[in-house]
Scaffold this motif. Structure first.
Motif, PDB file in Angstrom:
ATOM      1  N   LEU A   1     -33.252  57.392  17.267  1.00 47.99           N
ATOM      2  CA  LEU A   1     -32.210  56.704  18.019  1.00 47.99           C
ATOM      3  C   LEU A   1     -30.844  57.329  17.778  1.00 47.99           C
ATOM      4  O   LEU A   1     -30.013  57.403  18.691  1.00 47.99           O
ATOM      5  CB  LEU A   1     -32.186  55.220  17.640  1.00 47.99           C
ATOM      6  CG  LEU A   1     -31.386  54.283  18.544  1.00 47.99           C
ATOM      7  CD1 LEU A   1     -31.938  54.300  19.959  1.00 47.99           C
ATOM      8  CD2 LEU A   1     -31.406  52.861  17.987  1.00 47.99           C
ATOM      9  N   ASP A   2     -30.588  57.812  16.543  1.00 53.91           N
ATOM     10  CA  ASP A   2     -29.293  58.441  16.258  1.00 53.91           C
ATOM     11  C   ASP A   2     -29.221  59.887  16.732  1.00 53.91           C
ATOM     12  O   ASP A   2     -28.186  60.547  16.614  1.00 53.91           O
ATOM     13  CB  ASP A   2     -28.954  58.360  14.771  1.00 53.91           C
ATOM     14  CG  ASP A   2     -29.964  59.084  13.880  1.00 53.91           C
ATOM     15  OD1 ASP A   2     -30.814  59.839  14.402  1.00 53.91           O
ATOM     16  OD2 ASP A   2     -29.912  58.894  12.657  1.00 53.91           O
ATOM     17  N   GLY A   3     -30.335  60.395  17.264  1.00 47.23           N
ATOM     18  CA  GLY A   3     -30.361  61.740  17.818  1.00 47.23           C
ATOM     19  C   GLY A   3     -30.444  62.853  16.805  1.00 47.23           C
ATOM     20  O   GLY A   3     -30.393  64.031  17.168  1.00 47.23           O
ATOM     21  N   ASN A   4     -30.618  62.522  15.542  1.00 49.24           N
ATOM     22  CA  ASN A   4     -30.572  63.544  14.491  1.00 49.24           C
ATOM     23  C   ASN A   4     -31.921  64.191  14.196  1.00 49.24           C
ATOM     24  O   ASN A   4     -31.964  65.302  13.689  1.00 49.24           O
ATOM     25  CB  ASN A   4     -30.016  62.948  13.196  1.00 49.24           C
ATOM     26  CG  ASN A   4     -28.543  62.613  13.302  1.00 49.24           C
ATOM     27  OD1 ASN A   4     -27.824  63.221  14.082  1.00 49.24           O
ATOM     28  ND2 ASN A   4     -28.104  61.623  12.538  1.00 49.24           N
ATOM     29  N   HIS A   5     -33.014  63.475  14.492  1.00 48.20           N
ATOM     30  CA  HIS A   5     -34.325  63.980  14.095  1.00 48.20           C
ATOM     31  C   HIS A   5     -35.322  63.929  15.247  1.00 48.20           C
ATOM     32  O   HIS A   5     -35.317  63.002  16.060  1.00 48.20           O
ATOM     33  CB  HIS A   5     -34.878  63.182  12.905  1.00 48.20           C
ATOM     34  CG  HIS A   5     -33.978  63.216  11.712  1.00 48.20           C
ATOM     35  ND1 HIS A   5     -33.299  62.112  11.261  1.00 48.20           N
ATOM     36  CD2 HIS A   5     -33.620  64.230  10.899  1.00 48.20           C
ATOM     37  CE1 HIS A   5     -32.565  62.453  10.221  1.00 48.20           C
ATOM     38  NE2 HIS A   5     -32.743  63.727   9.984  1.00 48.20           N
ATOM     39  N   ILE A   6     -36.170  64.940  15.287  1.00 51.77           N
ATOM     40  CA  ILE A   6     -37.298  65.003  16.212  1.00 51.77           C
ATOM     41  C   ILE A   6     -38.568  64.836  15.397  1.00 51.77           C
ATOM     42  O   ILE A   6     -38.694  65.394  14.306  1.00 51.77           O
ATOM     43  CB  ILE A   6     -37.326  66.354  16.956  1.00 51.77           C
ATOM     44  CG1 ILE A   6     -36.084  66.501  17.843  1.00 51.77           C
ATOM     45  CG2 ILE A   6     -38.600  66.497  17.788  1.00 51.77           C
ATOM     46  CD1 ILE A   6     -35.863  67.912  18.340  1.00 51.77           C
TER      47      ILE A   6
END
Length: 698
Positions: free
Chosen positions: A233-238
């Protein structure tokens, strides 16, 4: 791993509710089963209605509904509380419904199918919205909808990704091409700016949704098709799941893997999901299990530290703290003794943090970034003390604070040097011009009167700090970019490190090189520093090693320090001269013992220590470790062997553990839960019955 949920059928798909409390699994037998995330217990009876495998499933944003797509060519909407289907199946596709997604307001449903089309549906009425979206030339395997409900992304077995306008139903731009095999899964970041795709070509790609350009190199690591991808959700991890039976976690900005693959499934991982708080991963597999993973325990050795390359480190004047700047766009403060993080990461930069410095009074941190700005932080509170300092037109590569703490000097990719007033944040006069390429490093003389700078133009320049004018001609000698430069404690000499793999010492009075270049590194010298007493030079290199040199003779002192698994970007020495601190592309910070240079080792037996505790060292008085003048290497080889004197193999450490394992002479590794080995009771030698002292029980 926290839990394993065993099922009676292969898991084709799964989803996690937005509150993270429930998991829904779509099964090969056509049913859907709900589970409580905390307890791992089944929640109610299976949802029945589909007549073939449930290959896609998603929760509505409020968690009250589930939408499923099936190999029976239909889409169904379910009431989570009652377990009943709402209305009739949504029909229109002429082949398997491979993927479903729902808008953030819960009103619009998107489905993709093996019939090569995408369809939009109203959730409340079940009515189709407009005509099918056509454009793919083969099966549509995955669909996603942006948070603002304006865009749809689709992945297909035709190897392309398409972006669609929800309002018009038209494709936007040309297909995103790059994968060399079918696109199994797509996801859109919560800010709507990036698409992540996983493919049968074993890679993951990250795309700019507006330009269609790839943002990083393909993410490689899986050894089989990537069947599912999701982004936190925070866009930091895939997070990705693969035919190779593993799950991987990646840094979304750098494309680097975080920690080791999550292993446990015994068949293909076909679906992955990550909880809204980012703390749990859920995976589903053909092995008939769903697994719940604790992110912090499975990849904590990385996620608790920087999630990107450590580009710069600084030590506080009292020697109590380390400050680091990273490609993850953050600045962190660490306890020098324990390795514990102090407070939360300092956030404000919008691109890589390339350089950090600490004021002489230890109260302020200054950081420079690829975002072209400089930030000043309060060391105690971690708060920014002012608006970012703006003046450079390109990345800030290096900065340094004057000895009186009143000025900051910065060097940039814009080929200029700026001098700033620390109090006002204003530049003092015009930029210093002279270099014809990027300014890689700047340093200030101990008396505060001179600036020295080095550049990709292969030169070193010296400037008058007060007049802000160049002093003399450029120092020439390196045959490639000069990456690092520093003053000696007395200000009489400068040391430089270059891409030409050498280190050069310069006399400031004469403006000439002193002696021959120092050679030993096998790749670019990225960072140089000098011990407080002026006796030693320490260098870090792209060859992953750190070397110590005698300032007077130019000779290498001891063996290279080995332990980093990526290029060493920065080295510095503690104020007491006892420790080296290094930052690396491997996301770690290592603290090395430099005080051994001041100890008389002539009567000591050799020791191998892979721990912060010297009592854990491997000691021996036998000839196995003695009788060699060659110093023992300081870390495992590329293959994993720890080698003793005379090149003898002592023990093997799996290469996957190297980034989180202590090396010889490490006194601290950050993140601070790195693996330490107690070798004090290990038997070794060529004659096993005599290699240990008699009182030691094997």
């Amino acid at each position: 791993m926290e839990k394993i949920i065993h099922l009676c059928s292969e898991v084709y798909s799964l989803a996690m509710s937005r509150d993270g409390k429930r998991i829904a699994c779509g099964l090969e037998d056509g049913t859907i089963q709900l589970w409580d995330t905390e307890t791992g217990e089944a929640s109610g009876s299976p949802l029945k209605g589909h007549t073939d495998g449930v290959v896609s499933i998603v929760f509505s944003p409020d968690g009250y509904r589930i939408v499923s797509g099936s190999d029976d060519n239909t889409v169904r909407v379910w009431d989570v509380r009652t377990g009943k289907a709402l209305g009739v199946p949504l029909q229109g596709h002429t082949d398997s419904v491979t993927s479903v997604a729902i808008s953030s307001d819960g009103k619009l449903l998107v489905s993709g199918s093996d019939d090569n089309t995408i369809r939009l549906w109203e959730v409340e009425t079940g009515e189709a919205v407009g005509a099918p979206l056509s454009g793919h030339t083969d099966c549509v395997w995955s669909v996603a909808i942006s948070q603002d409900s304006k865009f749809i992304a689709s992945g297909s077995s035709d190897t392309t990704i398409r972006v669609w306008d929800v309002g018009s139903g038209k494709a936007l731009g040309t297909p995103l091409s790059g994968h060399t095999d079918g696109v199994e899964s797509v996801a859109i970041s919560s800010d709507g700016k990036r698409i992540v795709s996983g493919s049968e070509d074993n890679t993951i790609r990250v795309w700019d949704i507006e330009s269609g350009e790839e943002l990083v190199a393909p993410l490689q690591g899986h050894t089989g098709p990537v069947l599912s991808v999701t982004i936190s959700l925070d866009g930091n991890h895939i997070v990705s799941g693969s035919f190779d039976q593993t799950i991987r976690v990646w840094d979304a900005k750098t494309g680097k893997t975080l920690g080791s693959p999550l292993q446990g499934h015994t068949d293909s991982v076909v679906s992955v999901s990550i909880s809204p708080d980012g703390n749990r991963i859920v995976s589903g597999s053909y092995d008939m299990t769903t697994r719940v993973w604790d992110v912090n325990s499975t990849t904590g050795d990385v996620l608790k530290g920087h999630t990107g390359s450590v580009n710069s480190v600084a030590i506080s004047p009292n020697g109590h703290h380390i400050v680091s700047g990273s490609s993850d766009q953050t600045v962190r403060v660490w306890d020098m003794e324990t390795g514990e993080a102090r407070g939360v990461p300092l956030q404000g930069h919008t691109d890589w943090v390339t350089t950090v410095a600490i004021s002489p009074d230890g109260h302020r941190i200054v950081s420079g970034s690829d975002d072209t700005t400089i930030q000043v932080w309060d060391m105690e509170t971690g708060k920014a003390l002012s608006e970012p300092l703006r003046g450079h037109s390109d990345a800030v590569c290096s900065l340094v604070i004057s000895p009186d703490g009143n000025h900051v000097v910065s060097g940039s990719d814009d080929k200029t040097i700026q001098v700033w007033d620390m109090g006002t944040g204003k530049t003092l006069g015009a930029p210093l011009l002279g270099h014809s390429d990027c300014v890689q490093t700047v340093a200030i003389s101990p008396d505060g009167d001179r600036i020295v700078s080095c550049s990709d133009d292969k030169t070193i320049r010296v400037w008058d700090m007060g007049a802000r004018t160049v002093l003399g001609a450029p120092l020439l000698g390196h045959s490639d970019s000069v990456f690092s430069v520093t003053f000696s404690p007395d200000g009489n000499r400068v040391v430089s490190g270059s891409e030409d793999e050498t280190i050069q010492i310069w006399d400031m009075m004469m403006g000439k090189a002193v002696g021959a270049p120092l050679k030993g590194h096998t790749d670019s010298v990225t960072s140089v520093t000098i011990s407080p007493d002026g006796r030693y030079i320490v260098s870090g290199s792209y060859d992953k090693t750190i070397r110590v040199w005698d300032m007077g003779t130019g000779e290498a002192v001891g063996a290279p320090f080995r332990g980093h698994t990526g290029p060493v970007w920065f080295v510095t020495i503690s104020p007491d001269g006892k420790h080296i601190v290094s930052g690396s592309e491997d996301n770690s910070i290592r603290v090395w013992d430099l005080d051994f240079l001041n100890r008389d080792q002539s009567f000591e037996a050799p020791a191998i220590c892979l721990s912060s505790d010297p009592n854990h060292a491997l000691h021996c008085a036998s000839s196995f470790l003695q009788g060699s003048e060659s110093p023992a290497p300081s870390g495992p080889t590329e293959e994993g062997w720890v080698v003793g004197p005379e090149g003898r193999l002592l023990l093997w450490i799996p290469p996957t553990l190297h980034p989180a394992t202590y090396a010889r002479d490490n006194v601290l590794v950050i993140p601070n839960n790195a693996l330490q080995l107690d070798l004090s009771c290990v038997a070794h030698g060529t004659a096993w019955h005599t290699c240990r002292e008699s009182e030691v029980t094997l």
